[in-house]
Design an enzyme around this catalytic site. Structure first.
Site, mmCIF file in Angstrom:
data_model
loop_
_atom_site.group_PDB
_atom_site.id
_atom_site.type_symbol
_atom_site.label_atom_id
_atom_site.label_comp_id
_atom_site.label_asym_id
_atom_site.label_seq_id
_atom_site.Cartn_x
_atom_site.Cartn_y
_atom_site.Cartn_z
ATOM 1 N N TYR A 1 21.978 15.283 19.948
ATOM 2 C CA TYR A 1 22.435 16.598 20.414
ATOM 3 C C TYR A 1 21.665 17.693 19.689
ATOM 4 O O TYR A 1 21.748 17.812 18.466
ATOM 5 C CB TYR A 1 23.942 16.715 20.151
ATOM 6 C CG TYR A 1 24.623 17.929 20.728
ATOM 7 C CD1 TYR A 1 24.152 18.552 21.879
ATOM 8 C CD2 TYR A 1 25.769 18.442 20.127
ATOM 9 C CE1 TYR A 1 24.805 19.654 22.405
ATOM 10 C CE2 TYR A 1 26.434 19.547 20.648
ATOM 11 C CZ TYR A 1 25.942 20.149 21.786
ATOM 12 O OH TYR A 1 26.587 21.235 22.304
ATOM 13 N N CYS B 1 58.823 -24.682 -2.248
ATOM 14 C CA CYS B 1 59.766 -25.194 -3.245
ATOM 15 C C CYS B 1 61.218 -25.087 -2.803
ATOM 16 O O CYS B 1 62.119 -25.515 -3.518
ATOM 17 C CB CYS B 1 59.566 -24.482 -4.579
ATOM 18 S SG CYS B 1 60.109 -22.773 -4.554
ATOM 19 N N CYS C 1 57.312 -23.145 -8.672
ATOM 20 C CA CYS C 1 56.783 -23.113 -7.300
ATOM 21 C C CYS C 1 55.257 -23.313 -7.359
ATOM 22 O O CYS C 1 54.547 -22.467 -7.909
ATOM 23 C CB CYS C 1 57.148 -21.788 -6.646
ATOM 24 S SG CYS C 1 56.526 -21.637 -4.965
ATOM 25 N N ARG D 1 30.847 15.942 9.517
ATOM 26 C CA ARG D 1 31.704 16.641 10.465
ATOM 27 C C ARG D 1 32.877 17.342 9.775
ATOM 28 O O ARG D 1 33.242 18.451 10.126
ATOM 29 C CB ARG D 1 32.246 15.637 11.482
ATOM 30 C CG ARG D 1 32.959 16.270 12.630
ATOM 31 C CD ARG D 1 33.368 15.216 13.639
ATOM 32 N NE ARG D 1 34.802 15.223 13.762
ATOM 33 C CZ ARG D 1 35.460 16.007 14.606
ATOM 34 N NH1 ARG D 1 34.803 16.804 15.401
ATOM 35 N NH2 ARG D 1 36.763 15.984 14.674
ATOM 36 N N GLU E 1 0.842 -1.192 0.000
ATOM 37 C CA GLU E 1 0.000 0.000 0.000
ATOM 38 C C GLU E 1 0.884 1.251 0.000
ATOM 39 O O GLU E 1 0.624 2.221 -0.719
ATOM 40 C CB GLU E 1 -0.913 -0.040 1.239
ATOM 41 C CG GLU E 1 -1.857 1.121 1.393
ATOM 42 C CD GLU E 1 -2.895 1.232 0.261
ATOM 43 O OE1 GLU E 1 -3.626 2.227 0.256
ATOM 44 O OE2 GLU E 1 -2.956 0.342 -0.617
ATOM 45 N N PHE E 2 1.961 1.191 0.778
ATOM 46 C CA PHE E 2 2.895 2.320 0.830
ATOM 47 C C PHE E 2 3.481 2.578 -0.562
ATOM 48 O O PHE E 2 3.508 3.707 -1.048
ATOM 49 C CB PHE E 2 4.020 2.015 1.828
ATOM 50 C CG PHE E 2 5.007 3.142 1.993
ATOM 51 C CD1 PHE E 2 4.816 4.116 2.951
ATOM 52 C CD2 PHE E 2 6.126 3.227 1.167
ATOM 53 C CE1 PHE E 2 5.720 5.169 3.094
ATOM 54 C CE2 PHE E 2 7.035 4.270 1.305
ATOM 55 C CZ PHE E 2 6.823 5.230 2.273
ATOM 56 N N ASP E 3 3.932 1.497 -1.190
ATOM 57 C CA ASP E 3 4.528 1.639 -2.526
ATOM 58 C C ASP E 3 3.517 2.203 -3.523
ATOM 59 O O ASP E 3 3.867 2.985 -4.398
ATOM 60 C CB ASP E 3 5.031 0.278 -3.038
ATOM 61 C CG ASP E 3 6.210 -0.208 -2.211
ATOM 62 O OD1 ASP E 3 6.840 0.630 -1.533
ATOM 63 O OD2 ASP E 3 6.491 -1.417 -2.237
ATOM 64 N N LYS F 1 27.160 13.315 29.679
ATOM 65 C CA LYS F 1 26.996 14.755 29.465
ATOM 66 C C LYS F 1 26.322 15.377 30.682
ATOM 67 O O LYS F 1 25.331 14.831 31.177
ATOM 68 C CB LYS F 1 26.089 15.011 28.256
ATOM 69 C CG LYS F 1 26.602 14.447 26.952
ATOM 70 C CD LYS F 1 25.551 14.568 25.849
ATOM 71 C CE LYS F 1 26.041 13.894 24.578
ATOM 72 N NZ LYS F 1 24.975 13.698 23.594
ATOM 73 N N CYS G 1 59.450 -15.441 -3.065
ATOM 74 C CA CYS G 1 60.054 -16.618 -3.670
ATOM 75 C C CYS G 1 60.144 -16.303 -5.157
ATOM 76 O O CYS G 1 59.145 -15.972 -5.785
ATOM 77 C CB CYS G 1 59.178 -17.851 -3.444
ATOM 78 S SG CYS G 1 59.619 -19.228 -4.531
ATOM 79 N N GLU H 1 24.607 8.105 27.839
ATOM 80 C CA GLU H 1 24.127 7.679 26.520
ATOM 81 C C GLU H 1 25.075 6.653 25.922
ATOM 82 O O GLU H 1 26.244 6.593 26.286
ATOM 83 C CB GLU H 1 24.097 8.885 25.561
ATOM 84 C CG GLU H 1 23.257 10.005 26.073
ATOM 85 C CD GLU H 1 23.366 11.243 25.194
ATOM 86 O OE1 GLU H 1 23.856 11.139 24.051
ATOM 87 O OE2 GLU H 1 22.960 12.306 25.673
ATOM 88 N N CYS I 1 61.642 -20.788 0.626
ATOM 89 C CA CYS I 1 60.231 -20.965 0.295
ATOM 90 C C CYS I 1 59.721 -22.274 0.892
ATOM 91 O O CYS I 1 60.330 -23.328 0.683
ATOM 92 C CB CYS I 1 60.042 -20.972 -1.220
ATOM 93 S SG CYS I 1 58.337 -21.295 -1.696
ATOM 94 N N LYS J 1 35.352 4.859 26.433
ATOM 95 C CA LYS J 1 35.336 3.863 25.352
ATOM 96 C C LYS J 1 35.513 2.457 25.913
ATOM 97 O O LYS J 1 36.341 2.228 26.801
ATOM 98 C CB LYS J 1 36.459 4.163 24.357
ATOM 99 C CG LYS J 1 36.309 5.532 23.697
ATOM 100 C CD LYS J 1 36.011 5.425 22.227
ATOM 101 C CE LYS J 1 37.272 5.496 21.423
ATOM 102 N NZ LYS J 1 37.000 5.410 19.983
#
Ligand code: IVH
Length: 666
Positions: free
Chosen positions: A223, A406, A427, A133, A33-35, A285, A421, A110, A403, A309
């Site tokens: 904010y 080889c 190889c 930012r 319906e939304f579409d 805050k 190598c 928060e 190596c 953190k």
């Protein structure tokens, strides 16, 4: 009701449905319906370009208008927060605030969302600007992209919002969307995003807002800034903002003591794993804006807030051994083999050690207990050693000198961290690696073949290089273990089909160092046959746009080697495309000579790509964005409203699909 009235009604309804769906999680109508309502609106808007509104809910679908982001100065600089990982420093912050204010205060606790920050400006209840930012003083104007994010309101609900204000928050890619996106990218062999933060910021900076719309970003606002906000309390203001239609975290809490602050921190340290989006800490805050002003700012950050953190998730486990992988170029990569350990939702058994320098700087010993972290990269890494638990007499890890495959002595080139190598011709992992690259999807795209089959063929002595693939017979393949007649025929068909792969991809498939997909295309255009490329001098090569000396020398080096020349010769014998295809010039005209055409909208008779080819076939040029120089816009259904507006402003002619076909005589 007139069509004008209906447009206004639909816009209002769709804004409300968006809010119900994306903010309240309580849709009142079905998606279909939304579409349907959205399509009705888009149809009506296409009929009435004069009613264009840049905040119509139809902008959510985005447009492919190319844009370079305008730099905008922030009205209020976007500062960062002081960061700490230490509980002591949280206590110190709290004590500092208490002493400075010398009165009661509340701390708003928060979640610290780990996405990319955004500043939104609203005027008279309409979103007018969204800026990243940037460097804190100036950011990129990403308004068109942000408008496609469903949880950011284009028009506010309710009443009482200031006439003009800014609200800041974090744009995020939910874990689920991130995992799905990476799964798709893996299938398409596209580079993966390391984490949801990179995926969100990469998406936000996309030049194509339709891509942004498809990536299902989310946003939390945390904010509110402005001169006449409803309350003194930050928390109370955000609760109002929620009523205006913003997505505000329901996990904000006001704390009245240090103990309550730590309760919040401790709760979320573990509980955050159950959130749908990434968080990397807690933000504290001072709640009252009056008190915030009292405390003020240092040069870089507010004195009234701090971010605590969380420790990046890491696990302690034992280093069992170090193994070495040899890639198709001969580069040797050390891999730490670990006692399996659980880390952020997955079991980790191996970690990359990158190169010899890293092993040395960690001073790794076999049997060490090591810390593993999932950093920014997808493969976990070792970040430290628990020296206290080092087993007595354990041997230091030293990088191998030969190596592992080889036995050839390894070399280290100037300015490179890796050991190589140099035994390109015998190889095994180098041989297999080259064949695997040759058959990969972006190169020869040989269906039915994968690394395992290549390995099997190689073990059985059936192939030593890519050219050997073309003399394989279904009967030989059938004889192998786990191979039926059907899969054998399938492989042969895939190999046969690869003979049609265009020259530029054959060039890429050869695996010449530094010749990736894009470079291969450029080289193919400049040297339209392998003979011409083989005959090119250093000078010829570096004169090609975007080919520097490093690439040029690598191409020369490749064709200098007789073995490579023989391989190319055998591939040519086998019937691969060693020349750029002659362009089909039949049906070319100059009817659109010198014209710049923008394609927009959805078409009924041809695809967009076909229209692009048609424009070029008739001498025109397809350009991405509308400017004064645009000759006309080839417009299908549902042309984007921003394009319509721009065309109107610049007086660029709009040509329908049928008119266009008539123009070129189809
Ligand atoms: S408040 C002046 N609240 O963390 C204070 N920031 O270094 C402005 N962040 O750049 C920021 N969650 O991108 C605030 N709940 C939250 C946050 C938050 C994540 C980000 C933001 C900011 C950085 C702080």
């Amino acid at each position: 009701m007139t069509e004008t009235e209906r447009i206004h009604q639909l816009r209002k309804e769709l804004h409300a449905h968006n809010h119900n769906y994306y903010i309240l999680n309580a849709p009142t109508i079905s998606d279909q319906e939304f579409d349907r309502l959205m399509r009705e609106l888009q149809d009506l808007e296409a009929k009435h370009p004069e009613l264009y509104d840049e905040n119509s809910p139809s902008v959510r679908v985005g447009s492919d208008l190319n844009k370079e982001f305008r730099q905008v100065e922030h009205r209020y600089p976007m500062l960062s927060l002081g960061n700490t990982y230490s509980e002591t420093e949280v206590t110190e912050f709290y004590e500092r605030v208490r002493k400075s204010l010398n009165e009661d205060f509340e701390i708003c606790c928060e979640l610290k969302f780990d996405g990319t920050s955004i500043s939104l400006t609203y005027e008279d209840g309409r979103l007018v600007q969204a800026v990243t930012r940037g460097d804190g003083v100036r950011g990129d104007d990403v308004t068109d992209n942000v408008k496609t994010i469903r949880s950011i309101p284009l028009m506010l609900q309710g009443t009482g919002y200031p006439k003009s204000f800014e609200i800041r928050g974090e744009i995020l890619m939910p874990w689920k969307v991130f995992e799905e996106l990476n799964r798709e990218r893996e299938l398409k062999e596209e580079p993966l995003f390391a984490n949801p933060r990179n995926a969100a910021s990469g998406t936000l900076k996309s030049q194509n807002s339709a891509v942004v719309a498809s990536r299902k970003l989310d946003a939390y606002l945390y904010y509110l800034l402005g001169e006449d906000l409803p309350h003194d309390g930050h928390y109370e203001n955000l609760q109002e903002a929620a009523k205006w239609g913003f997505k505000v975290s329901s996990h904000m809490r006001k704390a009245r003591s240090l103990q309550e602050v730590f309760d919040f921190i401790n709760h979320w340290d573990t509980e955050r794993k159950n959130l749908p989006v990434a968080t990397d800490g807690i933000v504290l805050k001072v709640n009252s804006q009056r008190q915030q002003r009292n405390l003020g700012y240092t040069a870089k950050s507010p004195r009234w807030a701090i971010a605590y953190k969380f420790q990046a998730e890491r696990a302690l486990t034992r280093l069992e051994k170090v193994t070495y992988q040899v890639g198709r170029t001969g580069a040797v990569t050390p891999v730490a083999n670990l006692t399996p350990v659980q880390l952020s939702g997955t079991v980790v058994k191996r970690a990359s050690l990158h190169n010899a320098d890293i092993i040395a700087s960690l001073d790794l010993h076999l049997g060490d207990m090591v810390y593993v972290e999932k950093g920014g990269e997808i493969i976990p890494k070792i970040t430290g050693v628990d020296l206290a638990s080092r087993p007595a007499g354990s041997g230091k890890v030293t990088f191998i000198t030969n190596c592992p495959e080889c036995g050839t002595r390894l070399v280290r080139y100037e300015d490179e961290a890796a050991y190589y190598c140099t035994n390109e011709s015998t190889c095994p992992p180098q041989i297999k690696g080259r064949i695997e690259h040759f058959i990969s999807r972006r190169a020869m795209n040989i269906e039915g073949l994968g690394p395992e089959t290549v390995d099997q063929f190689f073990q059985e002595g059936m192939i030593h290089d890519a050219a050997d693939l073309y003399s394989l017979q279904a009967a030989d393949i059938c004889r192998l273990e786990r191979m039926g007649q059907k899969s054998a025929e399938n492989i042969i068909r895939g190999i046969e089909r690869s003979k049609q792969v265009p020259y530029e991809r054959v060039l890429f498939a050869l695996g010449i160092r530094f010749v990736g997909e894009t470079v291969a295309k450029k080289v193919a255009r400049a040297f339209p046959s392998i003979d011409k490329l083989e005959a090119a001098t250093l000078d010829d090569l570096i004169h090609v746009d975007e080919i520097g000396e490093k690439i040029a020398r690598s191409i020369l080096h490749y064709f200098h080697d007789e073995k490579n020349k023989t391989l190319v010769g055998r591939l040519r014998e086998a019937g691969l495309q060693m020349e750029a295809a002659e362009e089909d010039t039949s049906g070319h005209t100059d009817r659109l000579q010198g014209q710049s055409v923008v394609i927009s909208g959805v078409f009924a008779r041809h695809s967009r790509d076909e229209y692009k080819t048609l424009i070029e076939k008739h001498g025109g040029k397809n350009v991405g964005s509308i400017s004064k120089k645009t000759s006309f816009i080839l417009a299908g259904e549902n042309m984007g409203p921003s394009k319509l507006e721009k065309a109107g402003k610049l007086g660029v002619r709009i040509v329908s699909e049928d008119e266009f076909l008539e123009m070129i005589g189809e």
